[in-house]
Design a protein around this motif. Sequence first.
Motif, PDB file in Angstrom:
ATOM      1  N   ALA A 226     -62.439  68.367  64.123  1.00  0.00           N
ATOM      2  CA  ALA A 226     -63.870  68.230  64.128  1.00  0.00           C
ATOM      3  C   ALA A 226     -64.460  68.899  65.221  1.00  0.00           C
ATOM      4  O   ALA A 226     -65.655  69.498  64.886  1.00  0.00           O
ATOM      5  N   ARG A 227     -63.917  69.007  66.539  1.00  0.00           N
ATOM      6  CA  ARG A 227     -64.741  69.773  67.621  1.00  0.00           C
ATOM      7  C   ARG A 227     -64.709  71.014  67.406  1.00  0.00           C
ATOM      8  O   ARG A 227     -65.785  71.868  67.723  1.00  0.00           O
ATOM      9  N   ARG A 228     -63.851  71.966  66.774  1.00  0.00           N
ATOM     10  CA  ARG A 228     -64.018  72.954  66.539  1.00  0.00           C
ATOM     11  C   ARG A 228     -64.903  73.393  65.497  1.00  0.00           C
ATOM     12  O   ARG A 228     -65.312  74.547  65.399  1.00  0.00           O
ATOM     13  N   PHE A 229     -64.821  72.482  64.205  1.00  0.00           N
ATOM     14  CA  PHE A 229     -65.998  72.668  63.121  1.00  0.00           C
ATOM     15  C   PHE A 229     -67.311  72.631  63.610  1.00  0.00           C
ATOM     16  O   PHE A 229     -68.232  73.254  63.313  1.00  0.00           O
ATOM     17  N   LEU A 230     -67.424  71.648  64.630  1.00  0.00           N
ATOM     18  CA  LEU A 230     -68.834  71.338  65.182  1.00  0.00           C
ATOM     19  C   LEU A 230     -69.426  72.315  65.964  1.00  0.00           C
ATOM     20  O   LEU A 230     -70.571  72.858  65.994  1.00  0.00           O
ATOM     21  N   ASP A 231     -68.451  73.139  66.730  1.00  0.00           N
ATOM     22  CA  ASP A 231     -69.024  74.234  67.635  1.00  0.00           C
ATOM     23  C   ASP A 231     -69.214  75.284  66.607  1.00  0.00           C
ATOM     24  O   ASP A 231     -70.487  76.150  67.008  1.00  0.00           O
ATOM     25  N   LYS A 232     -68.719  75.586  65.564  1.00  0.00           N
ATOM     26  CA  LYS A 232     -69.023  76.752  64.895  1.00  0.00           C
ATOM     27  C   LYS A 232     -70.053  76.667  63.975  1.00  0.00           C
ATOM     28  O   LYS A 232     -70.861  77.405  63.546  1.00  0.00           O
ATOM     29  N   TRP A 233     -70.331  75.280  63.752  1.00  0.00           N
ATOM     30  CA  TRP A 233     -71.584  74.666  62.846  1.00  0.00           C
ATOM     31  C   TRP A 233     -72.833  75.026  63.440  1.00  0.00           C
ATOM     32  O   TRP A 233     -73.838  75.268  63.051  1.00  0.00           O
ATOM     33  N   GLN A 234     -72.809  75.135  64.877  1.00  0.00           N
ATOM     34  CA  GLN A 234     -74.200  75.603  65.599  1.00  0.00           C
ATOM     35  C   GLN A 234     -74.517  77.233  65.324  1.00  0.00           C
ATOM     36  O   GLN A 234     -75.523  77.542  65.654  1.00  0.00           O
ATOM     37  N   ASP A 235     -73.444  77.804  64.910  1.00  0.00           N
ATOM     38  CA  ASP A 235     -73.678  79.298  64.761  1.00  0.00           C
ATOM     39  C   ASP A 235     -74.146  79.448  63.351  1.00  0.00           C
ATOM     40  O   ASP A 235     -73.451  79.141  62.281  1.00  0.00           O
TER      41      ASP A 235
ATOM     42  N   ALA B 211     -74.531  81.919  61.720  1.00  0.00           N
ATOM     43  CA  ALA B 211     -73.835  83.097  60.818  1.00  0.00           C
ATOM     44  C   ALA B 211     -72.736  82.323  60.115  1.00  0.00           C
ATOM     45  O   ALA B 211     -72.335  82.711  59.179  1.00  0.00           O
ATOM     46  N   SER B 212     -71.931  81.453  60.918  1.00  0.00           N
ATOM     47  CA  SER B 212     -70.976  80.710  60.517  1.00  0.00           C
ATOM     48  C   SER B 212     -70.951  79.454  59.626  1.00  0.00           C
ATOM     49  O   SER B 212     -70.087  79.362  58.726  1.00  0.00           O
ATOM     50  N   ARG B 213     -72.160  79.165  59.735  1.00  0.00           N
ATOM     51  CA  ARG B 213     -72.546  77.731  58.862  1.00  0.00           C
ATOM     52  C   ARG B 213     -72.355  77.796  57.478  1.00  0.00           C
ATOM     53  O   ARG B 213     -71.702  77.035  56.682  1.00  0.00           O
TER      54      ARG B 213
ATOM     55  N   ALA C 169     -69.730  75.479  55.361  1.00  0.00           N
ATOM     56  CA  ALA C 169     -70.149  74.445  54.373  1.00  0.00           C
ATOM     57  C   ALA C 169     -69.757  74.534  52.995  1.00  0.00           C
ATOM     58  O   ALA C 169     -69.235  73.450  52.448  1.00  0.00           O
ATOM     59  N   ASP C 170     -69.182  75.827  52.669  1.00  0.00           N
ATOM     60  CA  ASP C 170     -68.623  75.982  51.513  1.00  0.00           C
ATOM     61  C   ASP C 170     -67.241  75.247  51.574  1.00  0.00           C
ATOM     62  O   ASP C 170     -66.544  74.693  50.635  1.00  0.00           O
ATOM     63  N   HIS C 171     -66.592  75.426  52.755  1.00  0.00           N
ATOM     64  CA  HIS C 171     -65.123  75.042  53.034  1.00  0.00           C
ATOM     65  C   HIS C 171     -65.028  73.334  53.221  1.00  0.00           C
ATOM     66  O   HIS C 171     -64.183  72.776  52.409  1.00  0.00           O
TER      67      HIS C 171
END
Length: 283
Positions: free
Chosen positions: A132-141, A143-145, A149-151
């Motif tokens: 979850a921490r890795r996911f949330l870090d990337k969610w702030q980007d 370009a990555s979101r 979201a699809d995943h």
Amino acid sequence: MPFARAIDAEIHYEDSGGEGPVLLLGHEFLMDRTMFASQQAALTPEFRLVTWDARGHGDTRDEGLPFTYWTCARDALSVLDQLGVERAVLGGISQGGFIALRTALLAPERVSALVLVSAEAHEPTATELDNARRFLDKWQDDASRPALADHLAHSLIGEDKWYRSVWVRHWLDRDPHGTEIAAGALLSRDSVLDRLAEITCPTLVIHPTRSGVPRSHARTLADRIPTARYLELDGGHRTVNMTHPAAVNSAIQDFLRDHITPRPLSSPRVRTGEVPIPRKTPH
């Protein structure tokens, strides 16, 4: 739109109305009350269905501050208070189930039965927290979101492309900060395993086998609640109430008729394939 006033929030809800027993349903993390469109179509008017938006979701108005699922449990009671309902069946999907459990522990006299789907009583595992921490870090980007979201949609929903596309669009429109706050409640949830024996009301535990909840956790939830009934739905993902509505609706209807109200002689059971999936866009 109707709201129930909490101390520091206005909790939005929808009420089907009617004279039947009240079923208050809470939604999954990052979703909202609209995920219960199929249940509203199938279970009313026999049951009075009330769906509500948790803090950080849907049309509920809050101050964007950290909260816990115990706070949300009090919010659920605020909705019942607003409606003038003394006792109700409480239920929910995953996050909604976590909240319903805590509501039953907080105010057992207000809960006549529980319906828990894709739920557990455990605290997050170390692996869940790391992911979850890795996911949330990337969610702030930005370009990555979209890819994230699809995943997430595939994990929660499965192969239903329509629902996946609708919820992906919904998530991409959300404020990333709001997602971070809502995730805080999910990831900081406490274990209530040692208190499950306190729950004496009839309980239905529905475990979709692809929900991401370990089967052992779902079994423990059912085994430690003295009156629980356990049902597995093979192949179902976390939001099985949307993708396999007939099976879920039938299970809920039978359970409520057995424990809350006598089965009407003239009312047929819901069978697989009989209830279409209402395509209701989330808010």
